[in-house]
Design an enzyme around this catalytic site. Structure first.
Site, PDB file in Angstrom:
ATOM      1  N   ASP A 105      -3.053  -2.890  -5.236  1.00 44.33           N
ATOM      2  CA  ASP A 105      -2.033  -3.855  -4.841  1.00 44.33           C
ATOM      3  C   ASP A 105      -1.040  -4.108  -5.970  1.00 44.33           C
ATOM      4  O   ASP A 105       0.180  -4.178  -5.751  1.00 44.33           O
ATOM      5  CB  ASP A 105      -2.684  -5.182  -4.443  1.00 44.33           C
ATOM      6  CG  ASP A 105      -3.267  -5.173  -3.041  1.00 44.33           C
ATOM      7  OD1 ASP A 105      -2.967  -4.243  -2.271  1.00 44.33           O
ATOM      8  OD2 ASP A 105      -4.031  -6.099  -2.716  1.00 44.33           O
ATOM      9  N   HIS A 126      -9.183  -2.144  -5.596  1.00 44.85           N
ATOM     10  CA  HIS A 126      -8.121  -2.436  -4.634  1.00 44.85           C
ATOM     11  C   HIS A 126      -7.114  -3.431  -5.202  1.00 44.85           C
ATOM     12  O   HIS A 126      -5.913  -3.353  -4.892  1.00 44.85           O
ATOM     13  CB  HIS A 126      -8.674  -2.968  -3.312  1.00 44.85           C
ATOM     14  CG  HIS A 126      -7.589  -3.155  -2.301  1.00 44.85           C
ATOM     15  ND1 HIS A 126      -7.061  -2.094  -1.593  1.00 44.85           N
ATOM     16  CD2 HIS A 126      -6.877  -4.249  -1.931  1.00 44.85           C
ATOM     17  CE1 HIS A 126      -6.084  -2.529  -0.824  1.00 44.85           C
ATOM     18  NE2 HIS A 126      -5.952  -3.836  -0.999  1.00 44.85           N
ATOM     19  N   HIS A 173      -0.981 -11.287  -5.355  1.00 49.37           N
ATOM     20  CA  HIS A 173       0.430 -10.983  -5.130  1.00 49.37           C
ATOM     21  C   HIS A 173       1.361 -12.048  -5.717  1.00 49.37           C
ATOM     22  O   HIS A 173       2.411 -11.722  -6.276  1.00 49.37           O
ATOM     23  CB  HIS A 173       0.701 -10.837  -3.635  1.00 49.37           C
ATOM     24  CG  HIS A 173      -0.034  -9.701  -2.998  1.00 49.37           C
ATOM     25  ND1 HIS A 173       0.206  -8.386  -3.314  1.00 49.37           N
ATOM     26  CD2 HIS A 173      -1.021  -9.682  -2.059  1.00 49.37           C
ATOM     27  CE1 HIS A 173      -0.582  -7.605  -2.600  1.00 49.37           C
ATOM     28  NE2 HIS A 173      -1.338  -8.371  -1.835  1.00 49.37           N
ATOM     29  N   HIS A 207       0.817  -1.218   0.000  1.00 46.10           N
ATOM     30  CA  HIS A 207       0.000   0.000   0.000  1.00 46.10           C
ATOM     31  C   HIS A 207       0.847   1.263   0.000  1.00 46.10           C
ATOM     32  O   HIS A 207       0.561   2.209  -0.736  1.00 46.10           O
ATOM     33  CB  HIS A 207      -0.965   0.003   1.186  1.00 46.10           C
ATOM     34  CG  HIS A 207      -1.978  -1.096   1.145  1.00 46.10           C
ATOM     35  ND1 HIS A 207      -2.880  -1.319   2.165  1.00 46.10           N
ATOM     36  CD2 HIS A 207      -2.231  -2.053   0.216  1.00 46.10           C
ATOM     37  CE1 HIS A 207      -3.638  -2.359   1.852  1.00 46.10           C
ATOM     38  NE2 HIS A 207      -3.258  -2.821   0.688  1.00 46.10           N
TER      39      HIS A 207
END
Length: 306
Positions: free
Chosen positions: A241, A237, A264, A80
């Site tokens: 990321d 969001h 991720h 973030h």
């Protein structure tokens, strides 16, 4: 994006809770000279770790991105703050922590964006190098995929699909600029399902998780009384990321990333594949495409300071 490197004009102190540790964390953002990049300096086990924000230092991608030295010091949940820095065009900064995790704040990048913008951003003498994608690279894993393609700008097309009435299928296409990041992405909060939160907390994770720093949904409903910030906050969001993760390449990107149900781990795999396939990219000094003569290896640096 700007052709010259940038840093902040003065130090900024931030306090908050670590999402996974649940501990109070103090973080100080410090200006840094041109060509220094982003560094984390963290007090751990009677030593300080000085760690460059680099794809070479990714050690874990479960639920968040962790950087570190294998079997040694780690810095957790970096995506973030890195997303905020990339979105604002910050190239050089030292991030000093008194613990091992970045504070989660409200679960988005917006608090960081506000504090950095209020503190001031300054242009530096050094020119930026842009990582320009020359050929497509793709990764598929089960029903997930991520790819990158040549494009004269930074573009992200992300889609997600959850069997839940609050989410369902969502997709978002973004041409990344400072303005679009601040207006469309920065405020999107991390999210999760109530039953998963409870199970993860039993495992010792997300000890600092709450409705104040995450969007939480049960089987049918949103639990946050204030509601969503965007109708499609969930996919936004995911883009937040991704921006933070891809900042670990160390250069602003010229390319189009297309992701479907990624996360991720897939972000990290694509970055690793980009570095492996050196014929698939080059570095240009500015977005006018003036090529840098020699293609260097992307830097890695980590030090343990007694």
């Amino acid at each position: 994006m700007a052709h010259y490197q940038q840093t902040i004009s003065k130090s900024i102190e931030i306090e908050g809770i670590g999402l996974h540790s649940g501990k109070r964390v103090r973080m100080t953002l410090l200006p840094a000279p041109p060509f220094s990049g982003i560094f984390f300096v963290s007090a751990q086990k009677k030593k300080e770790i000085r760690l460059k924000a680099s794809v070479h230092h990714i050690t874990k991608t479960t639920l968040s991105t962790t950087l570190g030295i294998p079997d040694s010091a780690q810095v957790h949940t970096v995506e973030h703050i890195l997303s905020a820095l990339y979105g604002l065009g910050i190239d050089n900064m030292t991030i000093r922590l008194d613990d091992v995790e970045i504070p989660i704040m409200d679960g988005s990048a917006l608090p960081f964006v506000k504090l950095i913008s209020e503190g001031g951003i300054v242009k530096q003498s050094g020119k930026r190098s842009f990582l320009r994608i020359l050929k497509s690279i793709e990764i598929e894993e089960n029903e997930k995929s991520i790819s990158i393609h040549p494009c004269p700008e930074t573009r992200i097309s992300y889609s997600i699909e959850f069997n839940h009435p609050m989410i369902g299928k969502q997709e978002y296409d973004l041409i990344l600029t400072r303005k679009s990041f601040v207006r469309e992405i920065a405020a999107a909060r991390t999210f999760g399902f109530l039953n998963e939160f409870e199970e993860l907390q039993k495992q010792g994770l997300i000890q600092g998780g709450s409705l104040e720093n995450a969007v939480v949904i049960d089987q049918n409903n949103l639990l946050n009384k204030e509601g969503l910030r965007f109708r499609d906050e969930f996919v936004r969001h995911k883009i937040l990321d991704l921006i933070g993760d891809f900042s670990l390449l160390g250069h602003p990107l010229q390319g189009h990333i297309i992701a479907h149900r990624a996360g991720h781990a897939l972000h990290a795999r694509l970055m690793a594949k980009i570095l492996e396939e050196k014929e698939a990219w080059d570095l240009v000094e500015t977005q006018s495409d003036r090529k840098i003569p020699e293609k260097p290896n992307l830097p890695s640096e980590a030090l343990l300071i007694s």
